[in-house]
Design a protein around this motif. Structure first.
Motif, PDB file in Angstrom:
ATOM      1  N   TYR A 107       0.818  -1.220   0.000  1.00  0.00           N
ATOM      2  CA  TYR A 107       0.000   0.000   0.000  1.00  0.00           C
ATOM      3  C   TYR A 107       0.850   1.268   0.000  1.00  0.00           C
ATOM      4  O   TYR A 107       0.494   2.283   0.586  1.00  0.00           O
ATOM      5  CB  TYR A 107      -1.002  -0.012   1.166  1.00  0.00           C
ATOM      6  N   ASP A 111      -2.954   4.908  -5.609  1.00  0.00           N
ATOM      7  CA  ASP A 111      -3.626   4.392  -6.803  1.00  0.00           C
ATOM      8  C   ASP A 111      -2.634   4.424  -7.962  1.00  0.00           C
ATOM      9  O   ASP A 111      -1.479   4.826  -7.796  1.00  0.00           O
ATOM     10  CB  ASP A 111      -4.895   5.205  -7.130  1.00  0.00           C
ATOM     11  N   ARG A 157     -12.665 -11.499   2.244  1.00  0.00           N
ATOM     12  CA  ARG A 157     -13.336 -10.194   2.164  1.00  0.00           C
ATOM     13  C   ARG A 157     -12.714  -9.189   3.136  1.00  0.00           C
ATOM     14  O   ARG A 157     -12.767  -7.980   2.916  1.00  0.00           O
ATOM     15  CB  ARG A 157     -14.834 -10.348   2.459  1.00  0.00           C
ATOM     16  N   THR A 158     -12.117  -9.689   4.204  1.00  0.00           N
ATOM     17  CA  THR A 158     -11.439  -8.859   5.208  1.00  0.00           C
ATOM     18  C   THR A 158     -10.132  -9.564   5.580  1.00  0.00           C
ATOM     19  O   THR A 158      -9.973 -10.768   5.299  1.00  0.00           O
ATOM     20  CB  THR A 158     -12.292  -8.710   6.481  1.00  0.00           C
ATOM     21  N   THR A 226      -9.709 -11.535  -4.810  1.00  0.00           N
ATOM     22  CA  THR A 226      -9.948 -10.381  -3.942  1.00  0.00           C
ATOM     23  C   THR A 226      -9.050  -9.227  -4.367  1.00  0.00           C
ATOM     24  O   THR A 226      -7.835  -9.284  -4.152  1.00  0.00           O
ATOM     25  CB  THR A 226      -9.655 -10.752  -2.474  1.00  0.00           C
ATOM     26  N   ASP A 228      -7.574  -6.581  -3.502  1.00  0.00           N
ATOM     27  CA  ASP A 228      -7.074  -5.708  -2.429  1.00  0.00           C
ATOM     28  C   ASP A 228      -5.877  -4.884  -2.882  1.00  0.00           C
ATOM     29  O   ASP A 228      -5.515  -3.899  -2.250  1.00  0.00           O
ATOM     30  CB  ASP A 228      -6.697  -6.539  -1.197  1.00  0.00           C
ATOM     31  N   PRO A 291     -12.760  -5.506  -1.872  1.00  0.00           N
ATOM     32  CA  PRO A 291     -12.793  -5.324  -0.411  1.00  0.00           C
ATOM     33  C   PRO A 291     -12.551  -3.872  -0.006  1.00  0.00           C
ATOM     34  O   PRO A 291     -12.213  -3.032  -0.844  1.00  0.00           O
ATOM     35  CB  PRO A 291     -11.631  -6.207   0.060  1.00  0.00           C
ATOM     36  N   GLU A 292     -12.691  -3.597   1.255  1.00  0.00           N
ATOM     37  CA  GLU A 292     -12.323  -2.298   1.824  1.00  0.00           C
ATOM     38  C   GLU A 292     -10.809  -2.320   2.034  1.00  0.00           C
ATOM     39  O   GLU A 292     -10.300  -2.902   2.987  1.00  0.00           O
ATOM     40  CB  GLU A 292     -13.053  -2.094   3.150  1.00  0.00           C
ATOM     41  N   LYS A 293     -10.074  -1.678   1.108  1.00  0.00           N
ATOM     42  CA  LYS A 293      -8.602  -1.768   1.126  1.00  0.00           C
ATOM     43  C   LYS A 293      -7.989  -1.241   2.419  1.00  0.00           C
ATOM     44  O   LYS A 293      -6.956  -1.716   2.853  1.00  0.00           O
ATOM     45  CB  LYS A 293      -8.017  -0.991  -0.047  1.00  0.00           C
ATOM     46  N   SER A 294      -8.633  -0.226   3.006  1.00  0.00           N
ATOM     47  CA  SER A 294      -8.046   0.389   4.199  1.00  0.00           C
ATOM     48  C   SER A 294      -7.897  -0.616   5.341  1.00  0.00           C
ATOM     49  O   SER A 294      -6.979  -0.507   6.160  1.00  0.00           O
ATOM     50  CB  SER A 294      -8.895   1.577   4.655  1.00  0.00           C
ATOM     51  N   LEU A 295      -8.779  -1.628   5.392  1.00  0.00           N
ATOM     52  CA  LEU A 295      -8.665  -2.655   6.440  1.00  0.00           C
ATOM     53  C   LEU A 295      -7.352  -3.418   6.294  1.00  0.00           C
ATOM     54  O   LEU A 295      -6.673  -3.721   7.272  1.00  0.00           O
ATOM     55  CB  LEU A 295      -9.847  -3.636   6.358  1.00  0.00           C
ATOM     56  N   ASP A 298      -4.259  -0.913   6.920  1.00  0.00           N
ATOM     57  CA  ASP A 298      -4.026  -0.650   8.349  1.00  0.00           C
ATOM     58  C   ASP A 298      -3.328  -1.823   9.029  1.00  0.00           C
ATOM     59  O   ASP A 298      -2.419  -1.640   9.835  1.00  0.00           O
ATOM     60  CB  ASP A 298      -5.361  -0.362   9.059  1.00  0.00           C
TER      61      ASP A 298
END
Length: 324
Positions: A107, A111, A157-158, A226, A228, A291-295, A298
């Protein structure tokens, strides 16, 4: 091909890598990818642009498909001047030029636009130049996409869904740390063994970009993908300084301009390939998960902390990228 035959070929290439014939020079370029690959197509654009700029006086002969050896072997041939140019992953380059380690941080880029703003700006150019003291001059970066998880029996998913899953990674410490930080069990393994390993349940999944997911046929046995996009490690077009220093000032300008132009064309080839491969994956019944990439970002922060402890000299580079 046995070792002696390879050695003879390398010596032959070494003699001819920048041969002069009636004021014409030929630069030899070796890489490991198939000719259908979007990076190879970018290299062909480089070849065409250089021939046009030089009016045929400076040309490139391409040896694809690993004809001259692995990525690492060809880089070593550049260092001794036996081959002029190659394409190599920034991950492989980090074994030669430590600054390239930065691009493996999960990360790191927000983008695709952020990634190319960095790579084509001062930070990216600085890293390309750092290779000169190791006899490797970077010319430009090529898009190698983003790596995401794919699994065979359980959707991710997470980060919690990775708990207990054996995920194949490259034999690279940062990739191992990244998967472990997310709760998975990182399993380094040869890429060639991976299809069978997923099929037999030796590993539960792996991570890669869409063109690799399709070309390896792993989508046939991995029904969850996924997106991510945890890492985006670029490819690098390199010229050995031994060959670079034999070029005239005008020839150096042509080579750099042709490389930069090819990088823009290669971005288009990569996007076309990704779009095409995602269609293949969907038609095969693979579930695409956004998925929610921020999860994930972090939870993987410890990888960056560990990296900065190990490479304090690169902290400023990381800050410059993050704040770009």
């Amino acid at each position: 091909m046995n070792y002696k035959t390879l050695l003879v070929l390398f010596l032959f290439v070494g003699l001819l890598s920048c041969k002069k014939n009636s004021d014409k020079k030929v630069l030899y370029l070796g890489h490991t990818l198939p000719q259908t690959h979007p990076v190879h197509k970018g290299i062909v654009e480089f070849q065409k642009a250089l021939a046009k700029k030089s009016n045929g006086t400076l040309t490139i002969k391409i040896f694809p498909d690993g004809q001259l050896g692995s990525e690492r072997e060809v880089v070593e041939l550049l260092q001794i001047g036996s081959v002029a140019i190659t394409k190599v992953s920034a991950a492989t380059m980090s074994n030669f030029v430590p600054d390239y380690h930065v691009f493996g941080i999960p990360y790191l880029f927000r983008d695709k636009q952020h990634m190319f703003d960095v790579l084509e700006g001062d930070v990216g150019k600085s890293v390309l130049e750092k290779g000169e003291k190791f006899w490797l001059r970077g010319l430009c970066y090529y898009d190698a996409g983003s790596r995401s998880f794919y699994t065979s029996t359980k959707a991710v998913r997470t980060p919690e869904d990775l708990q207990g899953l054996k995920i194949r990674v490259m034999n690279n410490q940062m990739a191992i740390n990244m998967v472990n930080s997310l709760g998975g069990s990182a399993t380094p393994m040869s890429y060639g063994e991976l299809y069978t390993a997923i099929q037999q349940g030796v590993v539960d999944g792996a991570e890669n970009n869409p063109p690799s997911f399709v070309s390896s046929n792993h989508y046939e046995i991995s029904k969850y993908y996924t997106l991510d996009e945890h890492s985006a490690v670029p490819d690098v077009l390199l010229i050995g300084t031994k060959q670079w220093n034999k070029l005239s000032e005008q020839e150096k300008v042509w080579v750099q301009e042709a490389a930069s132009e090819s990088a823009q064309a290669q971005k288009r080839f990569w996007k076309e390939s990704v779009d095409e491969c995602m269609e293949i994956v969907k038609k095969a019944g693979v579930e695409i998960i956004i998925p929610e990439k921020s999860l994930f970002a972090d939870k993987s922060k410890s990888v960056l902390e560990e990296f900065e402890k190990e490479h304090p000299e690169l902290s400023e580079t990381v800050k410059a990228i993050k704040s770009h």
